[in-house]
Motif scaffolding. Structure first.
Motif, PDB file in Angstrom:
ATOM      1  N   HIS A   1      71.267 -12.716 -33.653  1.00 44.20           N
ATOM      2  CA  HIS A   1      69.898 -12.851 -33.127  1.00 44.20           C
ATOM      3  C   HIS A   1      68.878 -12.456 -34.194  1.00 44.20           C
ATOM      4  O   HIS A   1      68.796 -11.289 -34.587  1.00 44.20           O
TER       5      HIS A   1
ATOM      6  N   HIS B   1      64.760 -13.832 -35.970  1.00 37.72           N
ATOM      7  CA  HIS B   1      63.603 -14.741 -35.928  1.00 37.72           C
ATOM      8  C   HIS B   1      63.160 -15.018 -37.363  1.00 37.72           C
ATOM      9  O   HIS B   1      62.658 -14.100 -38.030  1.00 37.72           O
TER      10      HIS B   1
ATOM     11  N   HIS C   1      65.917 -14.039 -24.720  1.00 38.05           N
ATOM     12  CA  HIS C   1      65.879 -12.566 -24.626  1.00 38.05           C
ATOM     13  C   HIS C   1      66.095 -12.151 -23.168  1.00 38.05           C
ATOM     14  O   HIS C   1      65.696 -12.872 -22.254  1.00 38.05           O
TER      15      HIS C   1
ATOM     16  N   ASP D   1      67.549  -8.917 -35.253  1.00 35.14           N
ATOM     17  CA  ASP D   1      66.264  -9.151 -34.601  1.00 35.14           C
ATOM     18  C   ASP D   1      65.084  -8.946 -35.545  1.00 35.14           C
ATOM     19  O   ASP D   1      64.026  -8.474 -35.133  1.00 35.14           O
TER      20      ASP D   1
HETATM   21 ZN    ZN Z   1      64.280 -11.307 -30.666  1.00 36.26          ZN
END
Ligand code: ZN
Ligand code: GUN
Length: 449
Positions: A76, A78, A231, A321
């Protein structure tokens, strides 16, 4: 045919220690040989057993003191949030509004997205992450930029366009129809290309209407090869908001369940506050949790209950994350997960942590038939780690022989400095100046997944 052979210590997991004895789940060859042929692992085992069987013209590269492991899997992350790493002072919903959404706006511009994607993927590889499940932004072009950059590097990567049609600044919203059109166009455009996979990516229940979540479920059902990535239960304020927005659902997971978004190809980031019942339902559906300890600490979200997830038999992997998380390093995440365990009165086994960062990630992404461990026939996404990369590490690890002890030291004292080399499908990534451009990646592809 390209054949390479490496002599080093080999470490890899063959099973989830959660389900049995950690030591038996480990594959450890103190003096091992790894043979890579055309981008795939062709042999792996003890040097003494394999060396004599190698063709005479195959040169063996000796890597004394080094450890070869599978590439790390970040379950996970971004890519548009590199620029908001280390933002001071807020928790999830404020952080999204004040840092994240403004940064994501810039990805409407393809040139910005291209530059960010190149930097991001080079950071992943530099930190030893060879595969990741990635959030893009609401802009279709952000996905195109990332996929093109991954194709150029031959990386196995899964990503998708963010769906969000409410609860964010208007210029960052899509619509049910727009989200569907873009998602389907991206799935069509990138199906079967390189080593890419698509993930349908509703940001979270706060920023998608019922109609959009329903559409996401319909598109997921029409494309059984794609993943679902979102999420879940990260922050208490977020959970209250979801309760108010979806008063008819018994809990947060039920919102996603009602729309067919909870299945074996779903990955839910966080689940810090998921109830035992939610964990049980999530596990029964075959879905996976991306545990993101650095982000959970930095955003003050809470302490993930790894034991509860194990008890529920839920599949767990590790995520950085970024930009909620403070590092690209999966080694560092292993250390952060240990510290969270300490705060919960539970010591995380270093082999369990290593599993989460490698085979556990591959399993969560349904890629464990291809990556995640050193096994014959798997793609040669592998790392050469130097446990003496810094004077402190050298001093601390010099007398260590147990893999668990060594992995723990690397997780607490190490980071990207430990990652000496990263191989993608047998080709070495040259730190900071990209891949060796002599040949296209040997691993081709059996389809978008
Ligand atoms: Zn996230
Ligand atoms: N929940 C919804 N969006 C986000 C995000 O961008 N980061 C994190 N950590 N949680 C989220």
């Amino acid at each position: 045919m390209t054949v390479k052979a490496f002599r080093a210590t080999l470490l890899s997991m063959r099973a989830d220690p959660c389900k049995g004895l950690a030591a038996e789940a480990l594959v450890h060859h103190p003096d091992g040989l790894l043979v890579v042929e055309n981008g795939y692992v062709a042999a792996v085992g003890a040097y003494a057993d394999l060396a004599s069987g190698l063709a005479k013209d195959v040169e063996i590269e000796a890597l004394p003191g080094r450890i070869i492991t599978p590439g790390f899997v970040d379950a996970h992350i971004h890519y548009p949030q590199v620029g908001v790493m280390a933002a001071w002072g807020s928790q999830l919903l404020d952080w999204l509004n004040h840092h994240t959404f403004p940064a994501e706006r810039a990805f409407a511009d393809r040139a910005h997205a291209d530059a960010a994607a190149a930097f991001f993927l080079d950071q992943l590889l530099h930190h030893g992450t060879t595969t990741a499940l990635v959030f893009c932004t609401v802009h279709k072009t952000s996905v195109e930029a990332l996929f093109e950059a991954a194709l150029a590097r031959g990386m196995r990567l899964v990503a998708g366009k963010v769906l969000m049609d409410r609860g964010a600044p208007v210029d960052l919203l899509d619509t049910v129809e727009g989200g569907r059109t873009d998602t389907e166009a991206l799935i069509r455009a990138y199906r079967g290309r390189g080593r890419l996979g698509y993930a349908i990516t509703p940001r979270f229940a706060v920023t998608s209407s019922d109609a959009q979540l329903q559409m996401a479920g319909v598109v997921a059902a029409a494309h059984p090869e794609v993943m679902v990535h979102t999420h879940l239960s990260e922050n208490l304020q977020e959970i209250e908001t979801v309760r108010a927005l979806f008063p008819g659902d018994r809990d947060y997971l039920a919102v996603y369940q009602r729309h067919g978004l909870v299945g074996p190809r779903s990955v839910f980031a966080h689940c810090v506050h998921s109830s035992a019942d939610e964990l049980k339902r999530l596990a029964a559906a075959g879905a996976a949790i991306a545990y993101c300890p650095s982000s959970n600490l930095l955003l003050g979200s809470g302490l993930f209950d790894f034991d509860a997830a194990c008890r529920a038999a839920a599949a767990v992997a590790l995520g950085t994350d970024v930009g909620g998380g403070g590092s690209f390093s999966l080694l560092h995440m292993m250390g952060e997960a240990y510290k969270v365990g300490q705060l919960r009165g539970r010591v995380l086994d270093p082999l369990q942590a290593f599993y989460l960062a490698t085979l556990g990630g591959a399993k969560a992404l349904k890629l464990d038939d291809r990556i995640g461990s050193l096994e014959v026939g798997k793609e040669a996404d592998v790392l050469v780690l130097d446990p003496a990369a810094t004077p402190l590490l050298a001093r601390r690890t010099s007398a260590m022989t147990s893999p668990a002890e060594l992995l723990f030291a690397l997780s607490i004292l190490g980071d990207d400095r430990v990652v000496e080399r990263t191989y993608i499908a047998g080709r070495q990534f040259r730190h900071y100046d990209g891949l060796d451009k002599t040949k296209p990646p040997a691993v081709s592809d059996r389809g978008l997944r």
